[in-house]
Design a protein around this motif. Structure first.
Motif, mmCIF file in Angstrom:
data_model
loop_
_atom_site.group_PDB
_atom_site.id
_atom_site.type_symbol
_atom_site.label_atom_id
_atom_site.label_comp_id
_atom_site.label_asym_id
_atom_site.label_seq_id
_atom_site.Cartn_x
_atom_site.Cartn_y
_atom_site.Cartn_z
ATOM 1 N N PHE A 73 0.935 -1.014 0.025
ATOM 2 C CA PHE A 73 0.120 -0.126 -0.243
ATOM 3 C C PHE A 73 0.781 1.331 0.153
ATOM 4 N N GLU A 78 -1.846 4.250 -1.618
ATOM 5 C CA GLU A 78 -3.172 3.896 -1.540
ATOM 6 C C GLU A 78 -3.515 3.758 -0.068
ATOM 7 N N ILE A 80 -5.243 3.239 3.480
ATOM 8 C CA ILE A 80 -6.159 2.116 3.958
ATOM 9 C C ILE A 80 -6.151 2.063 5.451
ATOM 10 N N TYR A 234 -12.470 -3.926 1.581
ATOM 11 C CA TYR A 234 -11.633 -2.506 1.359
ATOM 12 C C TYR A 234 -10.256 -3.056 0.815
ATOM 13 N N LYS A 238 -9.404 -1.703 -2.671
ATOM 14 C CA LYS A 238 -8.563 -0.400 -2.773
ATOM 15 C C LYS A 238 -7.573 -1.105 -4.054
ATOM 16 N N LYS A 241 -9.073 -0.151 -7.148
ATOM 17 C CA LYS A 241 -9.026 0.913 -7.503
ATOM 18 C C LYS A 241 -7.842 1.497 -7.969
ATOM 19 N N VAL A 563 -15.606 1.688 -1.868
ATOM 20 C CA VAL A 563 -14.475 1.881 -1.352
ATOM 21 C C VAL A 563 -13.628 3.132 -2.117
ATOM 22 N N ASN A 565 -13.739 3.839 -5.190
ATOM 23 C CA ASN A 565 -13.099 3.838 -6.490
ATOM 24 C C ASN A 565 -14.127 4.363 -7.447
#
Length: 622
Positions: A73, A78, A80, A234, A238, A241, A563, A565
């Protein structure tokens, strides 16, 4: 036009590899049989309660230890949010409740109270394993599978701690039992460690390779265990996304039935709708049995290779119970993850792990409920049954698993609001895990490490990741295999691989429990929050009434908006964004109309996406 990369399988490994490759600017297409990405790491809903399909105790998000998920991540940039479990889990073993604290010294005291004659040995064992783990795994982070490890980095670590490395490598072809015998002489403690290895890698201490057990016994204490705030939707959401924001394509509800070859090399795939897609590179993230038993034409490989794959021993088939229960039946001292050992002398059907994440995450169900996922091995025969026999067997398993839970939570049978069973056949149907073996080939001596699928296949256009590869079972390990596969592809194309950088910005945020609905979507603008909350009301029905007879993936739109996106959601919504009457009709058919008397505001969500797309100059996905 051909893609750069086709990824077969949208489970955690496939999505991770695809997101990293998309982040580097490659044109990526992910193909998955399910309508929801994530494989075992996915969710479904029943009357508003959210269930994890399988993977829900996630390691590798911590600030310390081997934190592969955090690394990913951070690389993807991104954000989270994750909840850290207050302890790893609790094991009920021969009348004792043994708490696995992240503080390893506290855990040593806890375990020593159960096995007082082994007190000094327990301390010595865990201190030795922690030292090796620190020297080999932590001090020089290298998120690569063993077959893809960087030689220079490995040599640097070897020269820094030669004794620890020598000891670690000496465990390669020894069993966990042989390792434990150097420390312990009480037969009872071997039974306890049997339960740990069967939980970690679905193998006994006699079967488990010492090199893996040595890491697992320590890693979870150092790094801790986590749960994505708001449910596991998620985690894959993610990753999806990132893929779609970087121009990637997600193809759901389509199965790859064959890998296409030209001049002796994989060049594309054929789908179950007869479409043929081509790419320079293919990344496969499914099971070894499906790869050599179905996807690779027999003429393109050898009989020996096919036999090798088919002879790999799978982990036990699993059966999963999903239940919504009255909150009052779960005692206050219950931990989020409870391993219930019925028979200390063998790994059998009495061993069940119960996950109750609603203790920490209050968004999963209503205030007066808890959701439970209980998973264990199934030694029943599930093939060749009539429909009536199959349903009877599922009912029998439901009663058996509820009886196991009753031993820990007296009265639970009378407090069940909803219950259903996922059999090995169900698991295979939704995740393509052969025979319901949720962890792929057993990670045992004789088929461990380099004796499994490698990241690089026999062909330089086909790469592999997932639990059939060298890394084996568990979310951090399949994620590591995906990092390795992505980096192998990037190196082949002359692009920069993803490597550990100590000063990299951190995108994983650890949030406090209990996590409540008012904290969902923190960090988003008020208008975005409103739309995301509305989309989160969608039940993501397997057979959605709202879009019945249409090629309008409302379910997929809502899941993506949920989420954050918005790009992926707009790609799906743009073709229908101007058809107001059709969208309104879809909203009237929403299943929430019958359940809550109020449909998901599909019209409002699509209108928002249209406005957002226009403001950003996004063109319809034609």
């Amino acid at each position: 036009m051909n893609d750069d990369v086709i990824v077969i399988g949208g489970g955690l490994a496939g999505l991770t590899a695809a997101s990293l490759l998309a982040k580097r600017g490659l044109q990526v297409t992910v193909i998955d049989k399910s309508y929801n990405p994530g494989g075992s790491c996915g969710t479904f809903k029943r009357d508003g309660a959210i269930f994890d399909q399988g993977s829900s105790m996630l390691f590798g998000f911590g600030e310390h230890g081997f934190n592969a998920h955090r690394f990913v991540f951070n690389c993807l940039e991104e954000p989270i949010d994750v909840i850290k479990n207050r302890i790893l889990y609790c094991v009920t073993f021969e009348g004792h409740r043994i708490h696995f604290y992240d503080d390893i010294e506290k855990f040593i005291v806890e375990l020593s109270a159960v096995f007082p004659s082994q007190k000094r040995n327990i301390a010595r064992f865990y201190h030795d394993m922690r030292k090796i783990y620190q020297h080999v795994m932590v001090e020089n982070p290298n998120y690569a599978s063993a077959d893809e490890a960087d030689r220079k980095s490995s040599l640097k670590s070897l020269l820094r701690h030669p004794v620890s490395y020598a000891r670690f490598l000496s465990y390669l072809n020894k069993s966990a039992k042989q390792l434990l015998q150097k420390y312990f002489d009480d037969p009872e403690i071997f039974k306890f460690f049997d339960k740990l290895t069967s939980s970690y890698c679905y193998a006994t201490v006699e079967e488990s390779p010492a090199i893996l057990a040595a890491v697992m016994f320590v890693d979870n204490h150092v790094g801790g265990s986590y749960y994505p705030a708001g449910s596991t939707v998620y985690l894959p959401g993610k990753l999806e996304k990132v893929i779609e924001e970087h121009g990637g394509t997600m193809i759901g509800e389509k199965e790859v039935v064959s890998i296409l070859f030209e001049n002796g090399k994989p060049v594309g795939v054929e789908l179950d709708d007869k479409r043929k897609l081509y790419a320079e590179t293919i990344v496969y993230s499914g099971t070894v049995w499906n790869l050599y038993g179905k996807l690779i034409p027999s003429k393109e490989t050898t009989a020996d290779r096919i036999a090798w794959a088919q002879n790999l021993v799978p982990t036990f088939p699993s059966v999963i119970l999903y239940a919504v229960v009255d909150k009052e039946v779960i005692p206050e001292d219950t931990e989020v993850v409870e391993l219930l050992v019925g028979n200390p002398n063998a790994v059998d059907e009495s061993e069940v792990t119960a996950y109750i994440h609603s203790i920490d995450d209050k968004t999963l169900c209503s205030e007066n409920q808890h959701v439970i996922m209980a998973i264990g091995p199934s030694l029943e025969t599930w093939e060749g049954l009539t429909k009536r026999q199959y349903e009877a067997k599922k009912k029998k398993e439901e009663e058996r698993l509820l009886s196991v839970l009753e031993n820990r939570f007296p009265g639970i049978k009378k407090h069940v609001q909803h219950v259903e069973i996922s059999s090995p056949r169900t698991i295979e149907r939704y995740t393509m895990k052969n025979g319901g073996a949720v962890a792929g080939p057993k990670q045992m001596l004789g088929q461990h490490m380099f004796k499994r699928l490698h990241i690089r296949s026999e062909w330089d256009t086909l790469f592999c990741c997932g639990e059939s590869t060298v890394m084996g079972t568990g979310t951090p390990t399949v994620t590591t295999s995906a990092i390795s596969a992505a980096n192998a592809v990037l190196k082949k194309k002359g692009l920069k691989p993803f490597v550990y950088e100590p000063d990299r910005k951190q995108y994983v945020r650890i949030v406090d429990a209990p996590y409540t609905a008012d904290r969902l979507f923190e960090g988003y603008l008020d208008e975005e929050k409103k739309i995301m909350r509305e989309a989160s009301r969608c039940l993501f029905c397997e057979h959605p009434l709202c879009s019945e007879g249409l090629h309008f993936d409302i379910r997929g739109i809502m899941r993506r908006v949920n989420v954050g996106n918005f790009t992926g959601a707009w790609n799906l919504a743009s073709d229908y964004a101007g058809e107001s009457a059709l969208i309104a009709a879809c909203q009237q058919r929403c299943a929430q109309n019958g359940l809550q008397g109020k449909p998901v505001e599909i019209v409002e969500v699509i209108h928002y996406l249209k406005k957002r797309g226009e403001n950003r100059g996004l063109k319809p996905n034609l």
